[in-house]
Design a protein around this motif. Structure first.
Motif, PDB file in Angstrom:
ATOM      1  N   PRO A   1      -4.505   4.035   6.050  1.00  0.00           N
ATOM      2  CA  PRO A   1      -4.760   3.331   7.310  1.00  0.00           C
ATOM      3  C   PRO A   1      -5.025   1.841   7.069  1.00  0.00           C
ATOM      4  N   ALA A   2      -4.670   1.027   8.068  1.00  0.00           N
ATOM      5  CA  ALA A   2      -4.823  -0.429   7.935  1.00  0.00           C
ATOM      6  C   ALA A   2      -6.260  -0.820   7.595  1.00  0.00           C
ATOM      7  N   GLU A   3      -7.224  -0.140   8.211  1.00  0.00           N
ATOM      8  CA  GLU A   3      -8.628  -0.502   7.959  1.00  0.00           C
ATOM      9  C   GLU A   3      -9.028  -0.232   6.514  1.00  0.00           C
ATOM     10  N   VAL A   4      -8.530   0.862   5.986  1.00  0.00           N
ATOM     11  CA  VAL A   4      -8.838   1.208   4.587  1.00  0.00           C
ATOM     12  C   VAL A   4      -8.218   0.172   3.664  1.00  0.00           C
TER      13      VAL A   4
ATOM     14  N   LEU B   1     -12.393   8.692  -2.756  1.00  0.00           N
ATOM     15  CA  LEU B   1     -13.094   7.469  -2.317  1.00  0.00           C
ATOM     16  C   LEU B   1     -13.090   7.463  -0.786  1.00  0.00           C
ATOM     17  N   PRO B   2     -14.168   7.932  -0.160  1.00  0.00           N
ATOM     18  CA  PRO B   2     -14.166   8.055   1.305  1.00  0.00           C
ATOM     19  C   PRO B   2     -14.372   6.704   2.013  1.00  0.00           C
TER      20      PRO B   2
ATOM     21  N   MET C   1       0.840  -1.203   0.000  1.00  0.00           N
ATOM     22  CA  MET C   1       0.000   0.000   0.000  1.00  0.00           C
ATOM     23  C   MET C   1       0.874   1.252   0.000  1.00  0.00           C
ATOM     24  N   PRO C   2       0.399   2.326  -0.638  1.00  0.00           N
ATOM     25  CA  PRO C   2       1.137   3.591  -0.552  1.00  0.00           C
ATOM     26  C   PRO C   2       1.189   4.085   0.897  1.00  0.00           C
TER      27      PRO C   2
ATOM     28  N   ALA D   1      -6.390   2.903  -3.395  1.00  0.00           N
ATOM     29  CA  ALA D   1      -5.729   3.536  -2.234  1.00  0.00           C
ATOM     30  C   ALA D   1      -5.381   4.997  -2.551  1.00  0.00           C
ATOM     31  N   GLU D   2      -4.867   5.240  -3.748  1.00  0.00           N
ATOM     32  CA  GLU D   2      -4.522   6.621  -4.131  1.00  0.00           C
ATOM     33  C   GLU D   2      -5.778   7.487  -4.215  1.00  0.00           C
TER      34      GLU D   2
END
Ligand SMILES: NC(=O)c1ccc[n+]([C@@H]2O[C@H](COP(=O)([O-])OP(=O)(O)OC[C@H]3O[C@@H](n4cnc5c(N)ncnc54)[C@H](O)[C@@H]3O)[C@@H](O)[C@H]2O)c1
Ligand SMILES: [Zn+2]
Ligand SMILES: [Zn+2]
Length: 372
Positions: free
Chosen positions: A159-162, A336-337, A154-155, A328-329
């Motif tokens: 956050p881990a949850e996302v 993307l909330p 991930m970039p 993610a970006e």
């Protein structure tokens, strides 16, 4: 070898039990991940409730993120220490579908065996009983060994949850809109069923620039949340009156109905509603997964005469290595909330309670946090 804590079901149709298991070191082409977060998706519940029979004992969970702790032979050592999202459909990269770039249809995925690529598992009970990992990644655990092709860095700043949510709900829902259906700018869209997957369809429709996004659910709170994610219109569904729901969706869309209807429940009645609400030329996209053996039906003449279409969407046509970082970006850019999907954080021991809430249709996304 290390001891881990994991949520295990003895077989489909049985409650989860928290067990201490032994986890062997990663073999060639495998990665040891310290799990940080894991979402509770309805697909876990399908297995837990016996709608889909899976072999057991098996560690639950398939929507997860973590940090790479160690890698096996042949895996880039630079991965160690990286935050990663996990794909629940690790591609084999050599089958015909993988070669065609359609990894979501891979016929050689270790996920099909709930084991590693060589067909064996790295998990055992103290008495030596082998334990499988759901879709090869069994994320409801403190640590897991997973196939390297399931691991997507991930970039920074995600956050881990996302990252965990990108692993299933987000890729499934956003991808159904932007990849499977390729919804064009200005189209009208309805989404039936507003769990983590349907709400991600709503976010995907907003990202695609849909002109109307009609959120449909039996639960008013879900409709409100959909509004925060980009829905412009809503219909409170009446399950006993499907004709009324169809009419309301059509009226809300105008022009005879929405260009695209996404079904994100997996229920024969709402599948029929998705098709029934379409105008001529419209497309129904089936994202929800039914129990095995279920059939759905629709009136054939107007479907053909009106040039309508039905698409099945598996994993939002995800190519994880490419699509996960893009989602993610988009999150980091505020487009993307994803974090708004989270409505509860819990410990592994509360998983059965989380399943109760999900079964009652009350949850958006509940996140199991794995303490570091
Ligand atoms: N296609 C794929 O690759 C894929 C991937 C992940 C999940 N899924 C499937 O997607 C489905 C949805 O998953 P989820 O985790 O979002 O589930 P969920 O249980 O969180 O959401 C379902 C929603 O549907 C609503 N609902 C139920 N009955 C309704 C009705 N008659 N009319 C309108 N709304 C109704 C509920 O209130 C709830 O908000 C499941 O079947 C899951 O297995 C598919
Ligand atoms: Zn899922
Ligand atoms: Zn393959």
């Amino acid at each position: 070898m290390r001891e881990i804590r994991a949520a295990v079901i003895p077989s489909s149709g049985h409650p989860t039990v928290i067990e201490t298991l032994r986890l062997a070191d990663p073999g060639p082409g495998e990665v040891l991940v310290r799990m940080t977060s894991s979402g509770v998706c309805h697909s876990d519940l399908h297995v837990r409730d016996g709608h889909w029979v899976r072999p057991g004992p098996i560690v639950m969970g398939h929507e997860g993120a973590g940090a790479v702790e160690a890698v096996g032979l042949g895996v880039d050592p630079e991965l160690v220490g990286h935050a990663v999202a996990l794909s629940w459909y690790a591609p084999c990269l050599v089958c015909r579908e993988c070669q065609r770039g359609r990894q979501w249809l891979c016929s050689g995925s270790p996920a099909l065996q709930h084991a590693q690529l060589d067909g064996t598992t790295r998990l055992t009970r103290a008495d030596g009983t082998p334990v499988l990992a759901y879709l090869s990644i069994g994320t409801m655990a403190s640590y897991q060994v997973v196939p390297a092709t399931a691991v997507v860095p991930m970039p920074d700043g995600v956050p881990a949850e996302v990252a965990a949510l990108i692993g299933c709900g987000v890729s499934t829902g956003v991808g159904a809109v932007v990849k499977t259906a390729e919804v064009p700018f200005g189209a009208t869209v309805a989404v039936i069923g507003l769990g983590g997957v349907g709400l991600s369809c709503v976010m995907g429709a907003a990202l695609a620039g849909a002109s109307k996004i009609i959120a449909v659910d039996v639960n008013r709170a879900k409709i409100d949340l959909a509004g925060e994610l980009g829905a412009t219109n809503w219909v409170l569904a009446e399950p006993d009156e499907p004709g009324k729901t169809i009419a309301a969706i059509r009226a809300s869309a105008g022009d005879g109905g929405p260009d695209f209807v996404f079904e994100a429940i997996g229920n024969p009645s709402t599948i029929a509603q998705a098709v029934g609400a379409l105008p001529p030329g419209g497309t129904a996209v089936l994202v929800g997964l039914t129990k095995y053996g279920q059939q759905a039906s629709f009136e054939a003449f107007p479907f053909v005469d009106g040039g309508r279409r039905i698409l099945g969407s598996n994993y939002g046509s995800a190519v994880a290595a490419i699509d996960f970082p893009r989602y993610a970006e988009a999150y980091l850019a505020g487009r993307l909330p994803i974090d708004k999907l989270i409505d509860r954080r819990l410990d592994l021991t509360e998983l059965e309670d989380a399943f109760d809430r999900l079964r009652a249709g009350q949850a958006a996304r509940q996140m199991v946090m794995h303490p570091g």
